[in-house]
Scaffold this active site. Structure first.
Site, short mmCIF file in Angstrom:
data_model
loop_
_atom_site.label_atom_id
_atom_site.label_comp_id
_atom_site.label_asym_id
_atom_site.label_seq_id
_atom_site.Cartn_x
_atom_site.Cartn_y
_atom_site.Cartn_z
N GLU A 33 13.86 147.48 -4.77
CA GLU A 33 14.43 146.15 -4.54
C GLU A 33 15.88 146.09 -4.96
OE1 GLU A 33 15.62 142.02 -5.50
OE2 GLU A 33 15.49 143.75 -6.84
N GLU A 34 16.21 146.80 -6.02
CA GLU A 34 17.57 146.72 -6.55
C GLU A 34 18.59 147.36 -5.61
OE1 GLU A 34 18.32 144.92 -8.88
OE2 GLU A 34 16.59 144.70 -10.18
N GLU A 48 10.88 136.74 -9.37
CA GLU A 48 12.11 137.50 -9.57
C GLU A 48 12.72 137.23 -10.93
OE1 GLU A 48 14.38 139.49 -9.21
OE2 GLU A 48 14.18 140.46 -7.29
N HIS A 105 8.85 143.22 -7.96
CA HIS A 105 9.30 144.61 -7.82
C HIS A 105 9.30 145.29 -9.19
CE1 HIS A 105 13.45 144.12 -9.48
NE2 HIS A 105 13.35 142.89 -9.00
#
Length: 846
Positions: free
Chosen positions: A78-79, A106, A32
């Site tokens: 994503e966060e 990640e 991401h």
């Protein structure tokens, strides 16, 4: 998103057709590109993005085309609730069932080595085996299952929603820099990038080259991929050089085998020893028959039997007590000084165990201390392995794999301890030798020349000499008769040197039993029959036990602490970390227990000094520093109806929060209001009247922000029965949400994309609708429906409409946050508590 066509993929734009893809399918690699607003995202997830870009470059280079197609996904959001991965689920490629496996990259830390966090099964994990420098253990995967790690990654979307089988590779430390302004390129090592890149490349080469039917077939759940079913895996690395991977049921079979074979083997060896009359273990004495009658010769085979459990329990209790002490006095010291805590616990266990061992050996020396110690460790290990085996079978937990190897080493070491008893003379032979040599032997002066223990016999004291002279005089004065003891006039030179033969269980001294060639082979004041014990087997046992403890227990201990010791700022209990460290310290040092009674005082004295120093430091030192900053979570909430705004910090403990807030000029004269955090279990949230934010541009720079609050958020609601249409528009934002005080039963957002496999509302309803848009200030039209508790009550619906502002590109945008960064102590790092740095809300009633 980039699709790299595989050699064996279908031609054309196959993803536009409605048919499902057959065959081995393709591979997804994901990272991401968004980061939290309070951090630069160098490792979360900048390195992952760079790795995906390099994989695209590699597989599009002539000569490197994969056999199976690769989909490279760089998602956003994503966060904030994994929005990008969720949105991908509605893409035609995701729906086509072309993808079967995935690799997610990640960053749950800010550097170090990229670890294999978790995997779905054995078959897909085997492709990580080719990594040049593998790193990871299945313990971390079980940690996610058990909830020890609270954060989540896109892994749960690809596996849980799409049903793909794959791997989660991520950075895990230092956690204190995660999601802060220290997650930058300055503090990110280039070696971290190469480590993730090399692991990802070898894994993707393996996955894209596999054209077997491993990931085909099966009966998937609704909406998931038909990619077969995998087996539970056990995996771990050895020094970053070797990667071991096998199935959980293999571990279960090994566990059961050891549980059965171990005790049976020792019972068989004991039976053989008993048959050949060499089972000195548990032997109190030996009956000796001769022409003049029967005598009982003491063997003292029980001596030292209960010694090791006392040593182990006392030393372990001391280490566990230190865990309680630290948790009470200075619970967060491990946050910045984990190695000081390790040193304290290791030194404490070693010194306590050595002191009791040495003292016990001085009072009651025994040649069987090592054998009894190993036997007790074997018994304890057997009980632990039973629990591990049950967890493997019933709960599919593989984290106890180390115990299988640990117990195997204990078993072999104990077998050696039993086998070395075959080197002893028969007990009957020893009794004969004792009777034959009891009288007329010369005074024994040195049980082992040059040994420390023998020094006590080299020169008898004045009192001892006087006793011997008196005894000789008595022997000369009294003529022996039939009832005169053969041992009259003999006295013990020390409490450890028993000479009386009138009581069963007291062994004879070596000088009364052995000839000169055998005397020198008895260690100190140990039993005389021990002269023929092998002197080298201890080294073989140590080489079996020590490497296993260091390689398996040490690795897991370091990995666990590295992954968790700075999660205390997330609300995790420090006591859990300390207890885990104490357990690892005990398991790591327990193999030294059988040998500590032979140690001199030099090393233990040094360890005592180290313990004293680290104890004082751990109890008194400040737990945070500029390199190990305490993470505090910031948010500013503005009630757009009343104009009240409260800035807040969430973190561990009032003393630290109060100290930080009192350094702020705007809060100097205020008393913060504190309460338990609703979002983070175990944390406290303190708020104060903050400096008004300027997230929405005012009509004039001189107009205070509070006079423009009403324009930040507008809404309109119309109702028909138990349905309502809500129109929401936020200024200078792309993110709003509608919160209800009771669950709604259905909802729909006009103009929104297809939700794909997701249900719009769960079975129990929903109390929140999150609204996201790619364009700024886009209005939303939301249709909601709710169930009335009574058909005739006409019950309405109430709640709040909240818009969020998450960008702070100018220092003047959120002055309260900028004030924190400028005036907070250097040992504090600021991150966001939720998906917005500023929340503006208005209440509604339908």
């Amino acid at each position: 998103m980039v699709y790299v066509r595989g050699k064996e993929d279908d031609a054309g734009h196959w993803w536009t057709s409605q048919s499902k893809q057959d065959g081995p399918g393709g591979v997804l690699v994901n990272a991401h590109y968004d980061s939290v607003s309070t951090g630069y995202g160098a490792t979360d997830d900048g390195i992952g993005v760079v790795t995906v870009l390099q994989l695209i470059k590699f597989f599009t280079t002539p000569g490197n085309q994969p056999k199976k197609g690769m989909v490279a996904l760089l998602n956003n959001g994503e966060e904030d609730f994994l929005n990008g991965a969720n949105a991908f689920c509605a893409h035609p490629i995701a729906r086509s069932q072309f993808l079967r496996t995935f690799l997610n990259l990640e960053g749950a830390g800010a550097g170090g080595r990229a670890t294999l966090f978790r995997s779905t099964d054995t078959e897909v994990t085997k492709f990580y085996e080719g990594s040049k420098h593998p790193f990871g253990t299945v313990v971390s995967g079980d940690g996610f299952k058990g909830g020890f790690v609270r954060s989540q990654t896109d892994y749960i979307i690809f596996n849980g929603i799409l049903g793909l089988r794959g791997l989660d590779v991520a950075f895990m430390e230092p956690r204190s820099r995660y999601h802060t302004d220290q997650d930058d390129t300055r503090r990110t090592n280039i070696d971290s990038l190469w480590h993730m890149l090399s692991a990802a490349l070898s894994t993707m080469q393996g996955l894209t080259s596999d054209t077997s039917s491993t990931f085909e077939g099966g009966d998937p759940a609704k909406g998931k991929v038909s990619n077969g079913s995998g087996s539970d895996a056990v995996w771990f690395d050895l020094f970053g050089l070797v990667f071991a991977i096998f199935e959980l049921h293999t571990l279960f079979a090994l566990s059961v085998t050891l549980l059965v074979v171990g005790p049976i083997t020792l019972i068989v060896i004991s039976a053989v020893l008993f048959k050949v009359d060499k089972l000195y273990l548990f032997s109190l004495s030996k009956h000796h028959h001769h022409a003049e009658g029967d005598d009982t010769v003491g063997l003292q085979g029980w001596r030292g039997f209960f010694r090791y459990p006392i040593i182990f329990a006392t030393a372990s209790a001391g280490v566990v007590g230190l865990a309680f002490l630290l948790n009470k006095i200075n619970p967060f010291i491990v946050y910045s000084s984990s190695y000081a805590v390790w040193s304290m616990m290791l030194c404490a266990w070693l010194f306590i165990a050595w002191f009791i061992s040495r003292a016990s050996d001085f009072v009651r020396p025994t040649a069987l201390h090592r054998a009894y110690s190993l036997l007790w460790m074997f018994a304890g290990g057997w009980v632990v392995l039973v629990l591990v085996t049950v967890s493997e079978e019933r709960f599919h937990i593989a984290a106890g794999y180390f115990m299988v190897f640990y117990f195997a080493a204990l078993f072999l070491a104990t077998v050696i301890a039993f086998l070395e008893l075959f080197g002893l003379s028969k007990k009957s032979q020893y009794a004969d030798e004792y009777e034959n040599n009891l009288n007329g032997q010369e005074e024994f002066r040195s049980p082992r020349s040059g040994s420390i223990s023998s020094a006590r016999l080299l020169a008898p004291g004045r009192e001892e000499q006087t006793q011997e002279i008196d005894a000789e005089d008595n022997e000369q004065e009294d003529e022996p008769v039939e009832t005169t003891s053969l041992l009259r006039g003999r006295v013990a030179s020390t409490f450890a040197n028993y000479t009386s033969r009138s009581h069963i269980g007291k062994p004879p001294e070596a000088e009364e039993v052995l000839n000169e060639s055998k005397k020198g082979r008895v260690y100190g004041y140990e039993q005389p029959w021990s002269w023929s014990l092998p002197t080298w087997t201890w080294l073989l046992q140590f080489l079996l036990l020590a490497p296993v403890a260091v390689v398996f227990v040490g690795q897991i201990g370091l990995l666990f602490v590295s992954a968790t010791y700075q999660t205390l700022s997330d609300g995790n209990s420090p006591f859990t970390v300390y207890i885990m460290m104490s357990i690892v310290s005990i398991l790591l040092l327990a193999p030294l227990g059988p040998y500590l009674h032979r140690y001199t005082f030099h090393v233990p004295t040094f360890l005592l000094c180290v313990f004293a120093g680290t104890l004082i430091y751990n109890l008194t030192a400040f737990p945070f520093s500029a390199n190990n900053r305490l993470k505090l979570y910031f948010i500013q909430r503005v009630d757009l109806d009343t104009g009240i705004n409260r800035a807040s910090l969430t973190g561990i403990g009032r003393p630290y929060l109060d100290e930080v807030i009192h350094t702020l000029p705007s809060a100097a004269a205020q008393t913060p209001r504190c309460a338990d955090s609703e979002r983070f279990t175990g944390l406290t949230e303190c708020s104060w009247d903050g400096i008004p934010p300027r997230v929405v541009t005012a009509t004039h720079p001189e107009v205070p922000p509070l006079y423009g609050y009403a324009d930040w958020l507008t809404y309109n609601i119309s109702r028909i029965g138990n349905e309502a249409h809500i129109h929401v528009k936020g200024t200078n934002t792309r993110n709003c949400k509608v919160q209800f005080n009771r669950p709604i039963s259905d909802m729909r957002v006009e103009g929104a994309g297809d939700d794909g496999p997701f249900k719009r509302v769960g079975e129990d309803g929903s109390k929140e609708i999150r609204l996201w848009s790619r364009t700024w200030e886009k209005p939303w039209d939301v249709l909601v429906r709710w169930e009335s508790s009574d058909e005739n009550d006409g019950g309405g619906l109430d709640g709040k409409i909240v818009c969020l502002w998450n960008d702070e590109n100018k220092r003047t945008t959120i002055p309260a946050l900028e004030e924190l960064r400028r005036f907070a102590p250097v040992w504090v790092g600021i991150t966001k508590v939720s998906d917005g740095l500023v929340e503006g809300s208005k209440s509604f009633l339908i």
